[in-house]
Design a protein around this motif. Sequence first.
Motif, PDB file in Angstrom:
ATOM      1  N   VAL A  17       0.833  -1.200   0.000  1.00  0.00           N
ATOM      2  CA  VAL A  17       0.000   0.000   0.000  1.00  0.00           C
ATOM      3  C   VAL A  17       0.871   1.255   0.000  1.00  0.00           C
ATOM      4  O   VAL A  17       0.602   2.212  -0.731  1.00  0.00           O
ATOM      5  N   TRP A  47       0.705   4.093  -2.820  1.00  0.00           N
ATOM      6  CA  TRP A  47       0.156   5.416  -2.511  1.00  0.00           C
ATOM      7  C   TRP A  47       1.151   6.351  -1.822  1.00  0.00           C
ATOM      8  O   TRP A  47       0.799   7.473  -1.478  1.00  0.00           O
ATOM      9  N   HIS A  78      -2.349   4.937   6.019  1.00  0.00           N
ATOM     10  CA  HIS A  78      -3.290   4.239   5.139  1.00  0.00           C
ATOM     11  C   HIS A  78      -4.072   3.175   5.909  1.00  0.00           C
ATOM     12  O   HIS A  78      -4.580   2.230   5.311  1.00  0.00           O
ATOM     13  N   ALA A  83      -6.998   3.271   7.360  1.00  0.00           N
ATOM     14  CA  ALA A  83      -8.422   3.193   6.999  1.00  0.00           C
ATOM     15  C   ALA A  83      -8.614   2.339   5.747  1.00  0.00           C
ATOM     16  O   ALA A  83      -9.525   1.493   5.692  1.00  0.00           O
ATOM     17  N   GLU A  84      -7.754   2.540   4.740  1.00  0.00           N
ATOM     18  CA  GLU A  84      -7.858   1.764   3.496  1.00  0.00           C
ATOM     19  C   GLU A  84      -7.574   0.287   3.748  1.00  0.00           C
ATOM     20  O   GLU A  84      -8.241  -0.593   3.220  1.00  0.00           O
ATOM     21  N   ASP A 105     -10.502  -1.283   5.376  1.00  0.00           N
ATOM     22  CA  ASP A 105     -11.553  -1.542   4.381  1.00  0.00           C
ATOM     23  C   ASP A 105     -11.268  -2.827   3.611  1.00  0.00           C
ATOM     24  O   ASP A 105     -12.161  -3.640   3.375  1.00  0.00           O
ATOM     25  N   MET A 106     -10.001  -3.007   3.217  1.00  0.00           N
ATOM     26  CA  MET A 106      -9.622  -4.220   2.482  1.00  0.00           C
ATOM     27  C   MET A 106      -9.827  -5.469   3.339  1.00  0.00           C
ATOM     28  O   MET A 106     -10.331  -6.491   2.863  1.00  0.00           O
ATOM     29  N   GLU A 117     -11.214  12.429  -7.140  1.00  0.00           N
ATOM     30  CA  GLU A 117     -11.317  12.338  -5.684  1.00  0.00           C
ATOM     31  C   GLU A 117     -11.714  13.671  -5.056  1.00  0.00           C
ATOM     32  O   GLU A 117     -12.392  13.703  -4.049  1.00  0.00           O
ATOM     33  N   GLU A 146     -15.406   0.075  -7.927  1.00  0.00           N
ATOM     34  CA  GLU A 146     -15.847   0.840  -6.766  1.00  0.00           C
ATOM     35  C   GLU A 146     -17.220   0.427  -6.249  1.00  0.00           C
ATOM     36  O   GLU A 146     -17.508   0.590  -5.073  1.00  0.00           O
TER      37      GLU A 146
END
Length: 202
Positions: free
Chosen positions: A2, A6, A11, A13-14, A17-18, A105, A169
């Motif tokens: 990640v 990025w 990161h 939160a991302e 989510d994953m 975004e 998405e």
Amino acid sequence: AVKQLWGDGDHLAEINDMMSEQRAIGGEKVKSVWDLLRDRAVRWQLITLLLVVSCIQLVGANVVYSYAYSIFTKAGIPPAQTHYVSLGIGTTEIFSTVLCGFLIERAGRKTLLWKNYTVMALALGLLTVTLSLQDSFFWVPYCSVTLVFIFIMSFGIGPGGVACPLITEIFIQSYRPAAYVFNGVINWIQLFILGLVFPFIV
């Protein structure tokens, strides 16, 4: 991975989510197109995808590309030079798609879609006017060329750029392959119908 993708930063939160998506699908098999069409849980995602893909086919981009050559020659661009203008159209499309990547975004998908659909509608309306007044004033053909470029730029920043990542998405991992197949089939069927019907409409 990640951080490599990025850059440095928080990161968490991302990643969460994953991980939650991975737990949710928990070893679930990849769904088929038939599963996608039958499952009520993804009905709204499917309708959204169908509407966005259909709108992209019906906004007039194919028509603008079809008539661009005649618009350029009527504007006084020599036929031998029109390939440079065509190259300019391709460059504009690439530039606008890249620009969409930076704006998506910040502005949001809905904003990019609706604002650019509005600009495209205005550009097509004005293009209709300038094409009918083509011989009235010497500067009108140049307005037509400018409107073609505005239309293509709006298409790339809006629907053209937003529709591509939409599938990843709005669908979870197990439905994505089927959604891509559905998207491709609908896209090509509509292109085929448009290609058949358009000469009769003209």
